[in-house]
Design an enzyme around this catalytic site. Structure first.
Site, PDB file in Angstrom:
ATOM      1  N   ASP A  12       0.831  -1.213   0.000  1.00 59.68           N
ATOM      2  CA  ASP A  12       0.000   0.000   0.000  1.00 59.68           C
ATOM      3  C   ASP A  12       0.867   1.265   0.000  1.00 59.68           C
ATOM      4  O   ASP A  12       1.943   1.289   0.597  1.00 59.68           O
ATOM      5  CB  ASP A  12      -0.901  -0.021   1.250  1.00 59.68           C
ATOM      6  CG  ASP A  12      -2.028   0.989   1.133  1.00 59.68           C
ATOM      7  OD1 ASP A  12      -2.287   1.492   0.024  1.00 59.68           O
ATOM      8  OD2 ASP A  12      -2.649   1.291   2.168  1.00 59.68           O
ATOM      9  N   HIS A  29       2.811   3.813  -8.909  1.00 66.14           N
ATOM     10  CA  HIS A  29       2.660   2.381  -9.237  1.00 66.14           C
ATOM     11  C   HIS A  29       3.914   1.874  -9.951  1.00 66.14           C
ATOM     12  O   HIS A  29       4.389   0.781  -9.684  1.00 66.14           O
ATOM     13  CB  HIS A  29       1.424   2.162 -10.113  1.00 66.14           C
ATOM     14  CG  HIS A  29       0.132   2.408  -9.393  1.00 66.14           C
ATOM     15  ND1 HIS A  29      -0.149   1.841  -8.173  1.00 66.14           N
ATOM     16  CD2 HIS A  29      -0.943   3.174  -9.706  1.00 66.14           C
ATOM     17  CE1 HIS A  29      -1.349   2.240  -7.766  1.00 66.14           C
ATOM     18  NE2 HIS A  29      -1.852   3.061  -8.673  1.00 66.14           N
ATOM     19  N   LEU A 122      10.918 -20.562  -5.720  1.00 63.08           N
ATOM     20  CA  LEU A 122      10.008 -19.623  -5.043  1.00 63.08           C
ATOM     21  C   LEU A 122       8.697 -19.610  -5.812  1.00 63.08           C
ATOM     22  O   LEU A 122       8.702 -19.569  -7.037  1.00 63.08           O
ATOM     23  CB  LEU A 122      10.609 -18.203  -5.055  1.00 63.08           C
ATOM     24  CG  LEU A 122       9.658 -17.056  -4.687  1.00 63.08           C
ATOM     25  CD1 LEU A 122       9.252 -17.130  -3.213  1.00 63.08           C
ATOM     26  CD2 LEU A 122      10.291 -15.689  -4.966  1.00 63.08           C
TER      27      LEU A 122
HETATM   28  C1  FPP Z   1      -1.863   0.066  -3.426  1.00 58.30           C
HETATM   29  O1  FPP Z   1      -1.413   1.384  -3.359  1.00 58.30           O
HETATM   30  C2  FPP Z   1      -1.317  -0.582  -4.583  1.00 58.30           C
HETATM   31  C3  FPP Z   1      -2.055  -1.146  -5.579  1.00 58.30           C
HETATM   32  C4  FPP Z   1      -3.521  -1.160  -5.602  1.00 58.30           C
HETATM   33  C5  FPP Z   1      -1.395  -1.757  -6.739  1.00 58.30           C
HETATM   34  C6  FPP Z   1      -0.174  -2.547  -6.434  1.00 58.30           C
HETATM   35  C7  FPP Z   1       0.697  -2.509  -7.625  1.00 58.30           C
HETATM   36  C8  FPP Z   1       2.041  -2.475  -7.611  1.00 58.30           C
HETATM   37  C9  FPP Z   1       2.851  -2.590  -6.392  1.00 58.30           C
HETATM   38  C10 FPP Z   1       2.808  -2.282  -8.856  1.00 58.30           C
HETATM   39  C11 FPP Z   1       2.413  -3.174  -9.906  1.00 58.30           C
HETATM   40  C12 FPP Z   1       2.628  -4.586  -9.584  1.00 58.30           C
HETATM   41  C13 FPP Z   1       2.616  -5.515 -10.516  1.00 58.30           C
HETATM   42  C14 FPP Z   1       2.896  -6.917 -10.155  1.00 58.30           C
HETATM   43  C15 FPP Z   1       2.388  -5.163 -11.930  1.00 58.30           C
HETATM   44  P1  FPP Z   1      -2.486   2.538  -3.496  1.00 58.30           P
HETATM   45  O2  FPP Z   1      -2.574   2.950  -4.905  1.00 58.30           O
HETATM   46  O3  FPP Z   1      -3.762   2.112  -2.858  1.00 58.30           O
HETATM   47  O4  FPP Z   1      -1.810   3.666  -2.646  1.00 58.30           O
HETATM   48  P2  FPP Z   1      -2.524   4.816  -1.820  1.00 58.30           P
HETATM   49  O5  FPP Z   1      -3.096   4.166  -0.588  1.00 58.30           O
HETATM   50  O6  FPP Z   1      -1.404   5.732  -1.508  1.00 58.30           O
HETATM   51  O7  FPP Z   1      -3.559   5.419  -2.704  1.00 58.30           O
END
Ligand code: FPP
Length: 224
Positions: A12, A29, A122
């Site tokens: 997150d 992201h 893994l």
């Molecule tokens: C949460 O942060 C993250 C996500 C919903 C997406 C997770 C994606 C990645 C780590 C990168 C892509 C991964 C792959 C495997 C392609 P948020 O956007 O909710 O953050 P915020 O709470 O600050 O809004």
């Protein structure tokens, strides 16, 4: 010292990191994907067999279409660029969650799973369009339809995580203390580490600190 087989992570904080540093959630992201690669490497170094990453929840569909599309494009190019390398490193990729994306992305996911199916070093479980409540409801429906006894062993057979040990610990980055519909059944006895740092800022040192802490905890599982 506690054995360590399975780490689960709620990654997150990408959006906040992106807004703060690059004035764009999507930039967060992209940066978050670099952290994913670092953590995969470190997981292998630590000889951990299972890593479950929450990449897209059933609730994430509520986000703006453009952000959703960006995430799926990022995933698509990641797989196209890296699947050969993951395979060479003997990493298995498994998707948990319902694959109801574009035909192109669905088939890329299936192809990546098939390619890496035999790898044993893994296993990365990538949770995509995953929600724990839906998973549990589907599992109970299977038990009902197959007229099976309701017990832990039978329920486990129908979870997305069948054949996996439960996570030993969960990390959630981003300074938010909740589970957000992630592995609610499987985390019943896991240690939980809430980390203040946003996911793109999380690094190998932070990860190793948590691993060390986890190994030293006295786990009683209800005993004394
Ligand atoms: C949460 O942060 C993250 C996500 C919903 C997406 C997770 C994606 C990645 C780590 C990168 C892509 C991964 C792959 C495997 C392609 P948020 O956007 O909710 O953050 P915020 O709470 O600050 O809004």
């Amino acid at each position: 010292m506690n054995p360590l087989n399975h780490v689960a992570i709620i990654m997150d904080g990408n959006g906040r990191w992106g807004l703060k540093n690059k004035n764009s959630r999507n930039a967060g992201h992209r940066e978050g994907l670099n952290t994913v690669e670092k953590i995969i490497k470190e997981t292998i170094k630590n000889k951990i067999k299972f890593l479950t990453l929450y990449a897209f929840s059933t609730e994430n569909w509520k986000r703006p279409k453009k952000e959703i599309q960006f995430l799926f494009n990022l995933l698509e190019s990641f797989l196209k660029d890296k699947i050969e390398d993951l395979n060479k490193q003997k990493i298995r990729l498994k998707i948990i969650g319902k694959k109801n994306f574009s035909t192109k992305l669905n088939s890329l996911l299936i192809k990546s799973e098939k390619k890496t199916f035999r790898n044993k070093r893994l296993q990365i479980n990538l949770a995509l369009n995953y929600g724990s409540k839906t998973e549990l409801i589907n599992a109970f429906k299977e038990l009902r339809d197959n007229k099976e006894k309701i017990n832990e062993k039978n329920l486990n057979k129908y979870l997305e995580t069948r054949n996996l040990p439960d996570p030993d610990f969960l990390i959630r980055t981003g300074n938010t203390n909740r589970l957000s519909n992630f592995l609610l059944w499987q985390l019943a006895y896991s240690e939980i580490f809430f980390e203040k740092k946003l996911w793109p800022d999380f690094n190998e040192k932070d990860y190793n600190k948590i691993i060390k802490k986890y190994k030293s905890i006295k786990r009683n599982f209800g005993n004394i």
